[in-house]
Write an enzyme that holds these catalytic residues in place. Sequence first.
Site, PDB file in Angstrom:
ATOM      1  N   LYS A  52       0.899  -1.203   0.111  1.00 49.59           N
ATOM      2  CA  LYS A  52       0.219  -0.142   0.067  1.00 49.59           C
ATOM      3  C   LYS A  52       0.942   1.021  -0.058  1.00 49.59           C
ATOM      4  CE  LYS A  52      -3.820  -2.453   2.294  1.00 49.59           C
ATOM      5  NZ  LYS A  52      -4.664  -2.781   3.675  1.00 49.59           N
ATOM      6  N   GLN A  96      -4.406  -1.536   9.811  1.00 47.04           N
ATOM      7  CA  GLN A  96      -4.275  -2.968   9.105  1.00 47.04           C
ATOM      8  C   GLN A  96      -4.808  -3.885  10.105  1.00 47.04           C
ATOM      9  OE1 GLN A  96      -3.469  -3.518   6.042  1.00 47.04           O
ATOM     10  NE2 GLN A  96      -4.013  -5.492   6.045  1.00 47.04           N
ATOM     11  N   ASP A 119     -10.927   3.111   4.612  1.00 40.89           N
ATOM     12  CA  ASP A 119     -11.479   1.507   4.569  1.00 40.89           C
ATOM     13  C   ASP A 119     -13.079   1.454   4.616  1.00 40.89           C
ATOM     14  OD1 ASP A 119      -9.311  -0.373   4.704  1.00 40.89           O
ATOM     15  OD2 ASP A 119      -8.915   0.105   6.823  1.00 40.89           O
TER      16      ASP A 119
HETATM   17  N1  GUN Z   1      -6.968  -6.727   6.596  1.00 44.00           N
HETATM   18  C1  GUN Z   1      -7.388  -7.430   5.250  1.00 44.00           C
HETATM   19  N2  GUN Z   1      -7.928  -6.474   4.385  1.00 44.00           N
HETATM   20  C2  GUN Z   1      -7.959  -5.234   5.094  1.00 44.00           C
HETATM   21  C3  GUN Z   1      -8.556  -4.038   4.426  1.00 44.00           C
HETATM   22  O1  GUN Z   1      -9.091  -4.074   3.406  1.00 44.00           O
HETATM   23  N3  GUN Z   1      -8.345  -2.973   5.265  1.00 44.00           N
HETATM   24  C4  GUN Z   1      -7.625  -3.040   6.596  1.00 44.00           C
HETATM   25  N4  GUN Z   1      -7.473  -2.025   7.171  1.00 44.00           N
HETATM   26  N5  GUN Z   1      -7.071  -4.310   7.031  1.00 44.00           N
HETATM   27  C5  GUN Z   1      -7.307  -5.364   6.400  1.00 44.00           C
END
Ligand code: GUN
Length: 297
Positions: A52, A96, A119
């Site tokens: 990311k 995350q 998110d």
């Molecule tokens: N863990 C797995 N997928 C995601 C996501 O889309 N966002 C976040 N913050 N954590 C994750």
Amino acid sequence: MTDIIDGDAVAAELRSDLRASIETLADAGVRPGLATVLMSDDPASETYVSMKQRDCEEVGIEGIHVEIDPDAPAEELYDTVADLNADPEVHGVLVQMPVPDHVDDREVVRAVDPQKDVDGFHPENVGRLVAGNPRFKPCTPHGVQKLLDAADVETEGADVTILGRSDIVGKPLANLLVQKTDLGNATVTLCHSRTEDLPAKTRDADVVVAAAGVPEMIDGSMLAEGAVVVDVGINRVEADTDKGYELVGDVEFDSAEEKASAITPVPGGVGPMTRAMLLYNTVAAASRQTGVDVELP
Ligand code: GUN
């Protein structure tokens, strides 16, 4: 011929379109900023977050990364999020998931400023999505919608069966696909671990979305001839490779490909779209917070 839906190509086009929006913001003196917070030593989470950050750098988004010792008290995470919420250079905040067991993940999603919740996990944003007025569409479901659109798959009137009722994928995707919108108007069946006769539900579907996190649980025998198959799964399974594992989806690709009219591969399907939609949400957040209008792809 089965169409192998190329998520890498669709995501690359999206990133390229987003660069134009980022330039518009730059002309107005705004550089979008995305903060990622990692409180985990899980190798997969570390990889996702570093990808990311790399994406941000590539398109001209300022990436800020904060790591918190997984054994630290939960307050350290909340304090970090509060600081990022208050920072005007940060337009998006992502923690995350999963977080360690001693941290309440519901508290974490509530801690993020809903305006910076790229998110789309904050209850206010979940509510808006369900009500049909989303502020941020969660990245993976939004990516699935964009991928279906790019592959010319019509959702209006389609029977879509989703496997997996997670807050991150299954539930928000079901909500998006039933809305009265261009990429919605589907009839959705949301299946989970207690669903009875799953093969009957998948065989009935024009579109099957597998997001259960179970390696290769869907095979060709569970699909109608000509179904569209979207595989959200990214599972690490032990394998005789340099890394000691390989990535497989929730779909057994070879047998599914024989039945499907279109199918997403793993890797190279939904994964890159999830990452692209995070950039999209960050640009949208920066635009809204600064009042600089941009066109979004
Ligand atoms: N863990 C797995 N997928 C995601 C996501 O889309 N966002 C976040 N913050 N954590 C994750």
